[in-house]
Design a protein around this motif. Sequence first.
Motif, PDB file in Angstrom:
ATOM      1  N   ILE A  78     -13.054  25.504  20.108  1.00 16.50           N
ATOM      2  CA  ILE A  78     -13.104  25.782  21.542  1.00 16.50           C
ATOM      3  C   ILE A  78     -11.877  25.168  22.217  1.00 16.50           C
ATOM      4  O   ILE A  78     -11.611  23.980  22.070  1.00 16.50           O
ATOM      5  N   ALA A  79     -11.146  25.980  22.955  1.00 13.47           N
ATOM      6  CA  ALA A  79      -9.977  25.511  23.703  1.00 13.47           C
ATOM      7  C   ALA A  79     -10.236  25.684  25.193  1.00 13.47           C
ATOM      8  O   ALA A  79     -10.940  26.609  25.614  1.00 13.47           O
ATOM      9  N   TYR A  80      -9.638  24.812  25.996  1.00  9.08           N
ATOM     10  CA  TYR A  80      -9.923  24.759  27.430  1.00  9.08           C
ATOM     11  C   TYR A  80      -8.626  24.768  28.224  1.00  9.08           C
ATOM     12  O   TYR A  80      -7.739  23.948  27.980  1.00  9.08           O
ATOM     13  N   VAL A  81      -8.524  25.701  29.157  1.00  9.35           N
ATOM     14  CA  VAL A  81      -7.404  25.730  30.100  1.00  9.35           C
ATOM     15  C   VAL A  81      -7.978  25.352  31.460  1.00  9.35           C
ATOM     16  O   VAL A  81      -8.619  26.166  32.125  1.00  9.35           O
ATOM     17  N   PRO A  82      -7.777  24.100  31.907  1.00 11.64           N
ATOM     18  CA  PRO A  82      -8.470  23.619  33.112  1.00 11.64           C
ATOM     19  C   PRO A  82      -7.862  24.160  34.392  1.00 11.64           C
ATOM     20  O   PRO A  82      -6.713  24.609  34.432  1.00 11.64           O
ATOM     21  N   GLN A  83      -8.655  24.098  35.445  1.00 12.66           N
ATOM     22  CA  GLN A  83      -8.146  24.381  36.773  1.00 12.66           C
ATOM     23  C   GLN A  83      -7.060  23.356  37.084  1.00 12.66           C
ATOM     24  O   GLN A  83      -7.230  22.169  36.843  1.00 12.66           O
ATOM     25  N   GLY A  84      -5.934  23.814  37.586  1.00 10.89           N
ATOM     26  CA  GLY A  84      -4.821  22.902  37.836  1.00 10.89           C
ATOM     27  C   GLY A  84      -3.908  22.725  36.642  1.00 10.89           C
ATOM     28  O   GLY A  84      -2.901  22.038  36.705  1.00 10.89           O
ATOM     29  N   ARG A  85      -4.297  23.307  35.496  1.00 11.22           N
ATOM     30  CA  ARG A  85      -3.467  23.453  34.298  1.00 11.22           C
ATOM     31  C   ARG A  85      -3.334  22.215  33.442  1.00 11.22           C
ATOM     32  O   ARG A  85      -3.322  22.285  32.240  1.00 11.22           O
ATOM     33  N   GLY A  86      -3.189  21.027  34.033  1.00 13.14           N
ATOM     34  CA  GLY A  86      -3.231  19.798  33.260  1.00 13.14           C
ATOM     35  C   GLY A  86      -2.084  19.604  32.285  1.00 13.14           C
ATOM     36  O   GLY A  86      -2.229  18.920  31.277  1.00 13.14           O
ATOM     37  N   ILE A  87      -0.920  20.175  32.586  1.00 12.55           N
ATOM     38  CA  ILE A  87       0.220  19.938  31.697  1.00 12.55           C
ATOM     39  C   ILE A  87       0.810  18.558  31.991  1.00 12.55           C
ATOM     40  O   ILE A  87       0.602  17.982  33.052  1.00 12.55           O
ATOM     41  N   ILE A  88       1.558  18.009  31.050  1.00 16.32           N
ATOM     42  CA  ILE A  88       2.195  16.696  31.231  1.00 16.32           C
ATOM     43  C   ILE A  88       3.634  16.931  31.683  1.00 16.32           C
ATOM     44  O   ILE A  88       4.452  17.457  30.921  1.00 16.32           O
ATOM     45  N   PRO A  89       3.969  16.581  32.927  1.00 19.54           N
ATOM     46  CA  PRO A  89       5.260  16.986  33.491  1.00 19.54           C
ATOM     47  C   PRO A  89       6.473  16.427  32.770  1.00 19.54           C
ATOM     48  O   PRO A  89       7.522  17.075  32.730  1.00 19.54           O
ATOM     49  N   ASP A  90       6.367  15.220  32.191  1.00 22.76           N
ATOM     50  CA  ASP A  90       7.529  14.621  31.529  1.00 22.76           C
ATOM     51  C   ASP A  90       7.700  15.100  30.087  1.00 22.76           C
ATOM     52  O   ASP A  90       8.740  14.837  29.477  1.00 22.76           O
ATOM     53  N   PHE A  91       6.705  15.765  29.550  1.00 26.63           N
ATOM     54  CA  PHE A  91       6.823  16.336  28.207  1.00 26.63           C
ATOM     55  C   PHE A  91       7.561  17.669  28.293  1.00 26.63           C
ATOM     56  O   PHE A  91       7.465  18.389  29.284  1.00 26.63           O
ATOM     57  N   THR A  92       8.308  17.986  27.249  1.00 28.11           N
ATOM     58  CA  THR A  92       8.964  19.289  27.208  1.00 28.11           C
ATOM     59  C   THR A  92       7.922  20.393  26.996  1.00 28.11           C
ATOM     60  O   THR A  92       6.758  20.127  26.665  1.00 28.11           O
ATOM     61  N   ILE A  93       8.366  21.616  27.188  1.00 27.41           N
ATOM     62  CA  ILE A  93       7.494  22.760  26.920  1.00 27.41           C
ATOM     63  C   ILE A  93       6.972  22.692  25.493  1.00 27.41           C
ATOM     64  O   ILE A  93       5.769  22.862  25.240  1.00 27.41           O
ATOM     65  N   ARG A  94       7.856  22.421  24.533  1.00 25.65           N
ATOM     66  CA  ARG A  94       7.434  22.341  23.130  1.00 25.65           C
ATOM     67  C   ARG A  94       6.400  21.227  22.930  1.00 25.65           C
ATOM     68  O   ARG A  94       5.377  21.430  22.253  1.00 25.65           O
ATOM     69  N   GLU A  95       6.633  20.077  23.514  1.00 29.43           N
ATOM     70  CA  GLU A  95       5.715  18.951  23.335  1.00 29.43           C
ATOM     71  C   GLU A  95       4.343  19.246  23.956  1.00 29.43           C
ATOM     72  O   GLU A  95       3.305  18.901  23.387  1.00 29.43           O
TER      73      GLU A  95
END
Length: 231
Positions: A78-95
């Motif tokens: 099960i994978a989850y894409v949360p509201q607000g996306r929750g990406i880490i801004p200082d990590f690169t796209i690859r990371e």
Amino acid sequence: MLKLIDLQSYYGRSRALNGVTLTVPKGEITGIAGRNGTGKTTLLKTIMGLTDASAGQILLEGQDLSARPTHERAAAGIAYVPQGRGIIPDFTIRENILMGAFARRDGKRQVPEIVAELFPYLAANMARPGGVLSGGQQQQLAIARALAAAPDVILLDEPNEGIQPSIVEEIEAVILRLKEELGLTVILVEQNIGFLRRAASNFAMLEKGRIVESGPIAALSDAVVERHMTI
């Protein structure tokens, strides 16, 4: 594929879900609708084990996940894409994408090949920090991160919220491809009823933490929407 049986969920001592029972068909999109604050996001978080407490059963291919911690639910598929996306801004796209790969059951830590096909911009800018992306690009990144887990089920919480119109159609097309080409089972929380009608095969309408209407998407009539979503 995924069955929820008498699901209860709590934040502290406050009950947010009250007896949710739902069967999510394999390889289809199930839409979750309702007014703000009715428990839609809580439903996805409960499936992932992210609320303070819960009761009831969460069955994935007959396997009861309700007592499992979040990382084991992710490893179960099960994978989850949360509201607000929750990406880490200082990590690169690859990371950011490779973070999702830690849930892969085969141990591979790689960017899925499908990412380049679905999201050419991400593939061409893997070294850019996630924080410099637009809202729509960050949503693409969050979906790519989820796909890196090679999931069977993907939970999407209002993926079009706050997205510029030029990218909304791209996001919607990707969601349809998740089902049609990758065969994923999708639970889609979405306020855009038009898109739900185009994409989903089934729906559930939430109100005060309960399912008050559900069935095939053809039953999501204007009367149902007006009854449960009009303010």
